[in-house]
Design an enzyme around this catalytic site. Structure first.
Site, mmCIF file in Angstrom:
data_model
loop_
_atom_site.group_PDB
_atom_site.id
_atom_site.type_symbol
_atom_site.label_atom_id
_atom_site.label_comp_id
_atom_site.label_asym_id
_atom_site.label_seq_id
_atom_site.Cartn_x
_atom_site.Cartn_y
_atom_site.Cartn_z
ATOM 1 N N GLU A 194 0.958 6.961 -3.343
ATOM 2 C CA GLU A 194 0.104 7.271 -2.186
ATOM 3 C C GLU A 194 0.695 8.402 -1.333
ATOM 4 O O GLU A 194 0.929 8.255 -0.129
ATOM 5 C CB GLU A 194 -0.117 6.006 -1.343
ATOM 6 N N GLU A 207 -4.153 0.582 -8.608
ATOM 7 C CA GLU A 207 -4.119 -0.503 -7.617
ATOM 8 C C GLU A 207 -5.541 -0.828 -7.213
ATOM 9 O O GLU A 207 -6.319 0.066 -6.884
ATOM 10 C CB GLU A 207 -3.373 -0.084 -6.341
HETATM 11 C C1 BG6 Z 1 -1.025 0.242 -1.171
HETATM 12 C C2 BG6 Z 1 0.421 0.261 -1.555
HETATM 13 O O1 BG6 Z 1 -1.141 0.900 0.045
HETATM 14 O O2 BG6 Z 1 -1.649 -0.956 -0.902
HETATM 15 C C3 BG6 Z 1 1.015 -1.084 -1.932
HETATM 16 O O3 BG6 Z 1 0.687 1.194 -2.569
HETATM 17 C C4 BG6 Z 1 0.417 -2.141 -1.017
HETATM 18 O O4 BG6 Z 1 2.397 -0.981 -1.841
HETATM 19 C C5 BG6 Z 1 -1.072 -2.198 -1.275
HETATM 20 O O5 BG6 Z 1 0.994 -3.388 -1.160
HETATM 21 C C6 BG6 Z 1 -1.797 -3.284 -0.504
HETATM 22 O O6 BG6 Z 1 -1.444 -3.234 0.836
HETATM 23 P P1 BG6 Z 1 -0.943 -4.523 1.600
HETATM 24 O O7 BG6 Z 1 -0.560 -4.080 2.925
HETATM 25 O O8 BG6 Z 1 -2.083 -5.463 1.603
HETATM 26 O O9 BG6 Z 1 0.206 -5.034 0.803
#
Ligand code: BG6
Length: 468
Positions: free
Chosen positions: A171, A362
């Site tokens: 990111e 993701e």
């Molecule tokens: C992304 C990141 O922003 O979202 C991850 O690459 C992160 O590291 C994921 O865990 C989800 O965000 P969160 O805050 O719900 O863990």
């Protein structure tokens, strides 16, 4: 029926700092995560404090065999993880790597290959060595390019026979929002000018390009990609001022992949730099380096957001970038607005822009889960809400594939529960596998499969045919 390509890379994703724990074992140095027990929005602590759940994480460092076995049971083709830079170079600026750190990832990759799982490795996932942050102010310093290249070359050389898929910075477009965790910048955010931030971005972009070059030299058959926080921006209304505002916000994000994919700064950057009085230090060598472009584009996708030209616009919750809430969408318990169609839209937008293969690395739903005991004594979580979320998003991936978009794969975020990034909590769970650990640090760390575990297994087994 939705058809996924036959070699589609199904899998899951984690990051070292959110799951490994063992924060000071076997020679590991501290990282910026070890001093941020409340996530990215709150000030760092002077030293690691016991309330920082990341110090133990879910103890993946000691339990990776058990976890990878469960991933294999679901049929993962690929497992995305990051290398903790500070395990390999505890301070970040040494010449000699830490052998124990290197050996750990050897063992993890071997375990993956035992089950035919391809590792997909992020070089830097929000875990800059703390020494680099304190001593050099992270990516504000040009020296970081050399340190990062040395680290990247070290791991490419070591793992050249074990890792064929790589990502440079997780990111990368989040740096102006969270300069410490994303850019390792120790100076407080409010004291940073746009000049400081864009210079740091430039250093990261050059470092990313040098890593691409090194990867192509050392592992010619490998694929290396960039990684963008993907969040499509819709105009809040058809008012042309809102449309223009959303284009500008979108460009703040495309700025990164425009450079990483095309190899030079986009034309709109000239005006941006001029209006903010930004004078970048860019050498001729930097320009040459930038020409080493990525093989594919990866991104995270959790939500979309709106933009408005109204100076009193509302600002919503969400994955780091924030944005104006969309009145047509519902949100998760953490206020992240759920928009499966946004994923199809986004896939189409990036593919139209770049025509490179795309990888969704993701996606998932962070929710509070309840561990229940079934009649036969089995403990599990009935997470129909997660199944619904993923089904709906994967259906839209299928639509994008029909639209002609080339999608390489999908790795569900936090395939095993881990510490959240934004708020460093454990009760915000994403996994197919429940981990018994709570926000107060209690819990046995035992693993239990959730209902979504069986569902995802079937998704992979049928190559997505059960998605509807
Ligand atoms: C992304 C990141 O922003 O979202 C991850 O690459 C992160 O590291 C994921 O865990 C989800 O965000 P969160 O805050 O719900 O863990």
């Amino acid at each position: 029926m939705i058809k996924f390509p036959k070699d589609f890379l199904w899998g899951g994703a984690v990051a070292a700092n959110q799951c490994e724990g063992a924060y000071n074992e076997d020679g590991k140095g501290l990282s910026v995560q070890d001093i941020t027990p409340r996530g990215w929005k709150e000030a760092p602590t002077a030293e690691p404090t016991p309330d920082n759940l990341k110090l133990i994480g879910i103890d993946f460092y000691h339990r990776y065999k058990e976890d990878i076995k469960l991933f294999a049971e679901m049929g993962f083709k690929v497992f995305r993880l990051s290398i903790a830079w500070s395990r390999i170079f505890p301070n970040g600026d040494e010449q000699e790597p830490n052998e124990k750190g290197l050996a750990f990832y050897d063992a993890v990759f071997d375990e993956c290959h035992k089950y035919g799982i391809e590792p997909l490795v992020t070089l830097s996932h929000y875990e800059t060595p703390l020494h680099l942050s304190k001593e050099y102010d992270g990516w504000r310093s040009r020296k970081m390019i050399t340190f990062f290249e040395h680290y990247a070359r070290t791991v490419f050389t070591r793992y050249k026979d074990k890792v064929k898929y790589w990502l440079t910075f997780n990111e990368i477009n989040s740096i102006s929002h969270t300069p410490l965790l994303s850019g390792g910048i120790y100076t407080k955010k409010e004291d940073l000018s746009k000049q400081d931030i864009y210079q740091a971005i430039h250093h990261e972009l050059v470092a990313s390009a040098r890593a691409v070059k090194a990867c192509h030299e050392i592992i010619p058959e490998a694929n290396i990609g960039c990684m963008i926080l993907g969040m499509p921006v819709y105009p809040l209304t058809p008012n042309p001022a809102d449309v223009m505002a959303s284009l500008e916000t979108e460009r703040e994000n495309f700025f990164f992949s425009d450079v990483q994919v095309r190899g030079y700064y986009p034309s709109y950057s000239a005006r941006l730099f001029e209006e903010h009085n930004i004078q970048l230090d860019i050498t001729e060598k930097d320009k040459e380096d930038l020409r080493h472009t990525v093989d594919f584009i990866s991104f995270s996708y959790y939500m979309s957001a709106c933009e408005s030209a109204d100076p009193n616009k509302e600002s919503g919750e969400g994955n780091i970038l924030g944005g104006v809430p969309n009145p047509y969408l519902k949100a998760s318990e953490w206020g992240w607005q759920i928009d499966p169609v946004g994923l199809r839209y986004y896939l189409n937008c990036i593919y139209d822009r770049y025509q490179l293969p795309l990888f969704i690395v993701e996606n998932g739903l962070g929710a509070v889960d309840e561990l229940v005991t079934l009649e036969d004594g089995t403990k599990t979580v009935i997470d129909d809400y997660r199944i619904q979320y993923m089904n709906d998003h994967l259906a839209q991936v299928g639509e994008a594939i029909k639209d002609g978009v080339e999608v390489m794969g999908y790795t569900a975020w936090g395939c095993i529960d881990l510490v959240s990034f934004t708020t460093a909590e454990l009760r915000k769970r994403y996994g197919f596998i429940y981990v018994d650990r709570n926000d107060d640090g209690s819990g046995s760390l035992e693993r239990y499969t959730k209902k979504s575990f069986d569902w995802y297994k079937e998704v992979i087994e049928t190559n997505g045919e059960i998605i509807n």
